[in-house]
Design an enzyme around this catalytic site. Structure first.
Site, PDB file in Angstrom:
ATOM      1  N   CYS A  85       0.841  -1.203   0.000  1.00 13.66           N
ATOM      2  CA  CYS A  85       0.000   0.000   0.000  1.00 13.66           C
ATOM      3  C   CYS A  85       0.878   1.256   0.000  1.00 13.66           C
ATOM      4  O   CYS A  85       1.550   1.518  -0.985  1.00 13.66           O
ATOM      5  CB  CYS A  85      -0.976  -0.042   1.167  1.00 13.66           C
ATOM      6  SG  CYS A  85      -2.366   1.123   0.993  1.00 13.66           S
ATOM      7  N   HIS A 202      -3.478  -5.580   0.875  1.00 13.06           N
ATOM      8  CA  HIS A 202      -2.843  -5.838   2.162  1.00 13.06           C
ATOM      9  C   HIS A 202      -2.822  -7.329   2.509  1.00 13.06           C
ATOM     10  O   HIS A 202      -3.776  -7.843   3.103  1.00 13.06           O
ATOM     11  CB  HIS A 202      -3.606  -5.108   3.280  1.00 13.06           C
ATOM     12  CG  HIS A 202      -3.420  -3.637   3.292  1.00 13.06           C
ATOM     13  ND1 HIS A 202      -2.452  -3.007   4.037  1.00 13.06           N
ATOM     14  CD2 HIS A 202      -4.091  -2.650   2.643  1.00 13.06           C
ATOM     15  CE1 HIS A 202      -2.527  -1.700   3.875  1.00 13.06           C
ATOM     16  NE2 HIS A 202      -3.504  -1.455   3.031  1.00 13.06           N
ATOM     17  N   GLU A 204      -1.104  -8.688   4.867  1.00 16.12           N
ATOM     18  CA  GLU A 204      -1.043  -8.835   6.334  1.00 16.12           C
ATOM     19  C   GLU A 204      -2.424  -8.780   6.958  1.00 16.12           C
ATOM     20  O   GLU A 204      -2.623  -9.269   8.078  1.00 16.12           O
ATOM     21  CB  GLU A 204      -0.121  -7.759   6.939  1.00 16.12           C
ATOM     22  CG  GLU A 204      -0.713  -6.378   7.103  1.00 16.12           C
ATOM     23  CD  GLU A 204      -0.798  -5.554   5.824  1.00 16.12           C
ATOM     24  OE1 GLU A 204      -1.192  -4.375   5.905  1.00 16.12           O
ATOM     25  OE2 GLU A 204      -0.474  -6.086   4.741  1.00 16.12           O
TER      26      GLU A 204
END
Length: 224
Positions: A85, A202, A204
């Site tokens: 990002c 993302h 994560e």
């Protein structure tokens, strides 16, 4: 292995990255950018957020901080480097990868789950997947539209440097499945080395089983 998650003023996904990596049994620590990279750094994450408030352009100021010279050295030496990002914006601004990330086609901040098609399965970042697999991960950005010249995009495609493309749930790469207007539906791409990658979604946030699914685990397993 120690993965350095580089924190800038305005980063807000650094703790998420550390927790996701730790969940996978990977040693990770937050590193304040002014302190430089630890001597035992064997992986680098440039996390999401709004470094320096996105002044000038998203990622532009963070890309010019002294620590990025160290990150580029790591990248040149084959150390795994991942920009997510805002980290992807920083990576492009710092020359780790081609292109730029600009204002979404909608001109709005978008936070939603999207589907990605795995374009290559022979890289550290995609070894856990098969080519053509469709994974679901979240996006959260206002400047996530990947842009580059048409001829340069063709060169990147010919060099197999496109890692993920936005697609629908069946793997079809269509304009309707493109959340931000990215050229070629590009959601992630490789640097000159396959150990360097940037992506706007993302992974994560799709790693912990109880929070957002686990489709992003494969990307982070590259650090193992």
């Amino acid at each position: 292995m120690t993965v350095a998650v580089v924190t800038f003023g305005g980063s807000n996904c650094d703790r998420d990255a550390v927790r996701a990596l730790s969940h996978l049994g990977i040693d990770a620590e937050r590193v304040w950018h002014e302190d430089g990279l630890p001597a035992d750094t064997e992986g680098v994450v440039l996390p999401g957020g709004f470094s320096y408030g996105d002044y000038l352009r998203a990622g532009a100021m963070a890309a010019r901080t002294p620590v990025m010279a160290e990150v580029r050295e790591c990248a040149d030496e084959g150390v795994p480097v991942l920009g997510v990002c805002n980290g992807a914006q920083i990576g492009c601004e710092a020359g780790l990868t081609d292109g730029a990330f600009t204002t979404n086609r909608s001109a709005r901040f978008q936070c939603e789950h999207v589907h990605l098609r795995v374009e290559r399965a022979d890289t550290p970042w995609t070894a856990a997947y098969d080519e053509g697999d469709v994974v679901e991960v979240p996006i959260a950005h206002g400047e996530g539209r990947f842009e580059t010249r048409d001829d340069r995009l063709a060169e990147l495609e010919a060099a197999d440097r496109v890692l993920f493309r936005y697609c629908d749930a069946d793997g079809n790469v269509t304009d309707a499945a493109n959340p931000n207007g990215s050229a070629g539906n590009v959601a992630g791409l490789l640097g000159a080395r396959e150990t360097v990658a940037v992506m706007m979604p993302h992974p994560e946030r799709a790693t912990l089983p109880d929070v957002g699914g686990t489709d992003g685990q494969g990307v982070l397993r590259a650090f193992a």
